[in-house]
Design a protein around this motif. Structure first.
Motif, PDB file in Angstrom:
ATOM      1  N   PHE A   1      10.422  -6.926  20.170  1.00  0.00           N
ATOM      2  CA  PHE A   1       9.494  -8.025  19.923  1.00  0.00           C
ATOM      3  C   PHE A   1       8.303  -7.991  20.878  1.00  0.00           C
ATOM      4  N   LEU A   2       8.584  -7.801  22.164  1.00  0.00           N
ATOM      5  CA  LEU A   2       7.513  -7.866  23.177  1.00  0.00           C
ATOM      6  C   LEU A   2       6.516  -6.713  23.033  1.00  0.00           C
ATOM      7  N   GLN A   3       6.892  -5.641  22.343  1.00  0.00           N
ATOM      8  CA  GLN A   3       5.952  -4.561  22.044  1.00  0.00           C
ATOM      9  C   GLN A   3       4.807  -5.049  21.158  1.00  0.00           C
ATOM     10  N   ARG A   4       5.094  -6.092  20.371  1.00  0.00           N
ATOM     11  CA  ARG A   4       4.054  -6.604  19.460  1.00  0.00           C
ATOM     12  C   ARG A   4       2.966  -7.354  20.221  1.00  0.00           C
ATOM     13  N   GLY A   5       3.214  -7.631  21.494  1.00  0.00           N
ATOM     14  CA  GLY A   5       2.222  -8.311  22.336  1.00  0.00           C
ATOM     15  C   GLY A   5       1.305  -7.329  23.019  1.00  0.00           C
ATOM     16  N   GLY A   6       0.614  -6.510  22.237  1.00  0.00           N
ATOM     17  CA  GLY A   6      -0.374  -5.598  22.810  1.00  0.00           C
ATOM     18  C   GLY A   6      -0.121  -4.131  22.527  1.00  0.00           C
ATOM     19  N   ALA A   7       1.085  -3.760  22.058  1.00  0.00           N
ATOM     20  CA  ALA A   7       1.356  -2.337  21.782  1.00  0.00           C
ATOM     21  C   ALA A   7       1.387  -2.117  20.265  1.00  0.00           C
ATOM     22  N   THR A   8       2.483  -2.495  19.601  1.00  0.00           N
ATOM     23  CA  THR A   8       2.565  -2.314  18.145  1.00  0.00           C
ATOM     24  C   THR A   8       1.959  -3.495  17.397  1.00  0.00           C
ATOM     25  N   GLY A   9       1.544  -4.529  18.083  1.00  0.00           N
ATOM     26  CA  GLY A   9       0.910  -5.678  17.434  1.00  0.00           C
ATOM     27  C   GLY A   9      -0.259  -6.152  18.278  1.00  0.00           C
ATOM     28  N   PRO A  10      -1.163  -6.948  17.677  1.00  0.00           N
ATOM     29  CA  PRO A  10      -2.406  -7.334  18.363  1.00  0.00           C
ATOM     30  C   PRO A  10      -2.300  -8.641  19.147  1.00  0.00           C
ATOM     31  N   HIS A  11      -1.104  -9.128  19.415  1.00  0.00           N
ATOM     32  CA  HIS A  11      -0.915 -10.477  19.951  1.00  0.00           C
ATOM     33  C   HIS A  11      -0.955 -10.433  21.468  1.00  0.00           C
ATOM     34  N   ARG A  12      -2.193 -10.451  22.008  1.00  0.00           N
ATOM     35  CA  ARG A  12      -2.397 -10.215  23.439  1.00  0.00           C
ATOM     36  C   ARG A  12      -2.651 -11.497  24.222  1.00  0.00           C
ATOM     37  N   ASP A  13      -2.514 -12.655  23.583  1.00  0.00           N
ATOM     38  CA  ASP A  13      -3.021 -13.885  24.193  1.00  0.00           C
ATOM     39  C   ASP A  13      -1.933 -14.757  24.799  1.00  0.00           C
ATOM     40  N   GLY A  14      -0.948 -14.119  25.393  1.00  0.00           N
ATOM     41  CA  GLY A  14       0.115 -14.857  26.071  1.00  0.00           C
ATOM     42  C   GLY A  14       1.403 -14.830  25.279  1.00  0.00           C
ATOM     43  N   TRP A  15       2.463 -15.155  25.958  1.00  0.00           N
ATOM     44  CA  TRP A  15       3.782 -15.169  25.317  1.00  0.00           C
ATOM     45  C   TRP A  15       4.690 -16.081  26.122  1.00  0.00           C
ATOM     46  N   GLY A  16       5.805 -16.475  25.507  1.00  0.00           N
ATOM     47  CA  GLY A  16       6.771 -17.317  26.200  1.00  0.00           C
ATOM     48  C   GLY A  16       8.124 -17.230  25.547  1.00  0.00           C
ATOM     49  N   VAL A  17       9.139 -17.630  26.291  1.00  0.00           N
ATOM     50  CA  VAL A  17      10.501 -17.630  25.748  1.00  0.00           C
ATOM     51  C   VAL A  17      11.255 -18.802  26.369  1.00  0.00           C
ATOM     52  N   ALA A  18      12.099 -19.441  25.560  1.00  0.00           N
ATOM     53  CA  ALA A  18      12.933 -20.546  26.030  1.00  0.00           C
ATOM     54  C   ALA A  18      14.396 -20.198  25.787  1.00  0.00           C
ATOM     55  N   PHE A  19      15.230 -20.499  26.767  1.00  0.00           N
ATOM     56  CA  PHE A  19      16.669 -20.238  26.684  1.00  0.00           C
ATOM     57  C   PHE A  19      17.435 -21.551  26.841  1.00  0.00           C
ATOM     58  N   TYR A  20      18.372 -21.799  25.947  1.00  0.00           N
ATOM     59  CA  TYR A  20      19.357 -22.864  26.151  1.00  0.00           C
ATOM     60  C   TYR A  20      20.609 -22.216  26.723  1.00  0.00           C
ATOM     61  N   GLU A  21      20.974 -22.630  27.940  1.00  0.00           N
ATOM     62  CA  GLU A  21      22.134 -22.058  28.620  1.00  0.00           C
ATOM     63  C   GLU A  21      23.028 -23.201  29.069  1.00  0.00           C
ATOM     64  N   ASP A  22      24.302 -23.183  28.726  1.00  0.00           N
ATOM     65  CA  ASP A  22      25.206 -24.295  29.046  1.00  0.00           C
ATOM     66  C   ASP A  22      24.478 -25.593  28.701  1.00  0.00           C
ATOM     67  N   ALA A  23      24.470 -26.508  29.677  1.00  0.00           N
ATOM     68  CA  ALA A  23      23.783 -27.773  29.422  1.00  0.00           C
ATOM     69  C   ALA A  23      22.300 -27.676  29.754  1.00  0.00           C
ATOM     70  N   GLY A  24      21.825 -26.523  30.137  1.00  0.00           N
ATOM     71  CA  GLY A  24      20.472 -26.433  30.656  1.00  0.00           C
ATOM     72  C   GLY A  24      19.485 -25.774  29.717  1.00  0.00           C
ATOM     73  N   TYR A  25      18.254 -25.776  30.145  1.00  0.00           N
ATOM     74  CA  TYR A  25      17.152 -25.254  29.350  1.00  0.00           C
ATOM     75  C   TYR A  25      16.144 -24.673  30.321  1.00  0.00           C
ATOM     76  N   ARG A  26      15.644 -23.486  30.067  1.00  0.00           N
ATOM     77  CA  ARG A  26      14.519 -23.012  30.876  1.00  0.00           C
ATOM     78  C   ARG A  26      13.567 -22.186  30.035  1.00  0.00           C
TER      79      ARG A  26
END
Lengths: 263, 263
Positions: A22-47
């Protein structure tokens, strides 16, 4: 346009393999160069981890690939800006708290006349994007309808589908939305998903030279669903969603599928 | 108990030097092994990095030290748990959106009878800590008093001071709170700050062998204030705050100081 990636699983699962493609699409195989982010739900938490730089050059992206975080729900987004400058404040995913839960949201598409069409109530955007505005409206409408979480999941699913259908009338609205238990995915133009369970087999990434044998890193009880704007692997059959379709995943399983009633 | 670190600056500033000492307290020079987190305000954006592991062993902490993020406000916290399990959901800092701004909060101390004494309104905790509960109450009280941001900063400062004084009656309440412009710091038992400006000189960390000459990496216009539970350097004079004292920083400068009216 942007790219979306989501995961729902019944055991804490590391999404490094899918992220690597997926992250290859952010500037390598895709033109999506304008930032990226990811969210994880872990146990009771979120980051969240976010970076306003292209994902292929991001130190934060390298951390995510080197430090496998096991979680049951993941939402990720790589951005090709249309509305709103390239900066951290406009970088997805966005999150707000409702009912004591972290809600996480990422959007692919663009919406016309959103300020007039979508009056805000409880939540206000902190950035300039149509996407965050639509999220604030959507979550505000949910809170107006349900000051407390409804007991029947079906009524919430129906409301989210109706609101997403309304957003689709303003333009393109492909959506990933989660509350820590459910992962909602709505297709306006482009979204695909796959559910992996035993017997697990090999998978070959489309965007980078990487192959994995899931049989070697899973148990027979594991169920993991992955969603993406476009299929991430070349040797598996992905379900291509229909315009107006909402799917709801919980613990890796597809729990509900609502189709458009629009013509 | 926990440890707090904050920064306010008039130019985007990298806090790596202070973090290098501070993070040692998470398992090396201090006993705070129960997770840590940091929030950065950058341009119009906001991002957090959190890890439920000790900061000295955290890959996320290594990223922060290797990838200097320049920001105007920073809040960081390392945790030694008292109320609430050690997990990501109970890891500071906490954040909520109010008035279209990200509010960020970290707390050192503990509060007795908080559920009964602090009725919630607009915001709900997602974890189990007294700290997050108190944040939700505090921000809810601000929102009840001011549905829109007040024009005079003094009235908001006075309200925050009054609410913090009320929280202090429940136990120990050392606070860092920010809204993207102001950084509020309230001392219940232990908090110190220092303002660095031209002529800049050298600084020597207390917790690890590191010395920096700020003159080499600043301009004469830079103003940077740092707050910490205990002074981070050995060769500078830190201002030790008084119980009941609230200080408000903006652009690196101390803009207001409110003292306790309690006995």
């Amino acid at each position: 346009m942007c790219e979306l990636l989501g995961m729902s699983a019944n055991v804490p699962t590391d999404i490094t393999f899918s992220m690597a493609g997926f992250l290859q699409r952010g500037g390598a195989t895709g033109p999506h160069r304008d930032g990226w982010g990811v969210a994880f739900y872990e146990d009771a938490g979120y980051r969240e981890f976010k970076d306003p730089h292209p994902s292929i050059a991001s130190p934060v992206a390298r951390l995510i690939l080197d430090y496998p975080i096991k979680s049951r729900i993941v939402i990720s987004h790589i951005r090709q800006a249309n509305v709103g400058q390239v900066n951290l404040g406009n970088t997805h995913p966005f999150s707000r708290e409702l009912w004591g839960r972290h809600w996480c949201y990422a959007h692919n598409g663009q919406l016309a006349g959103f300020r007039e069409a979508l009056p805000l109530s409880y939540f206000q955007p902190t950035g300039q994007t149509d996407s965050e505005w639509a999220f604030c409206w959507l979550l505000g409408e949910i809170r107006k309808a349900f000051p407390h979480p409804p007991e029947q999941p079906e009524v919430l699913q129906a409301l989210i589908h109706r609101l997403a259908e309304q957003l689709r009338t303003l333009g393109v609205f492909n959506l990933l939305l989660a509350d820590g238990e459910q992962l909602y995915a709505y297709c306006s133009t482009k979204l695909a998903h796959i559910t992996r369970c035993a017997p697990f087999g090999p998978a070959i990434l489309k965007d980078t030279e990487l192959e994995i044998d899931f049989a070697a890193c899973t148990t027979p009880q594991d169920v993991v669903s992955v969603l993406a704007t476009e299929p991430l692997t070349t040797n598996e059959e992905w379900h291509i969603m229909q315009p107006g379709e909402l799917v709801v995943f919980q613990d890796g399983h597809c729990r509900a599928r609502l189709l458009s009633t629009a013509g």
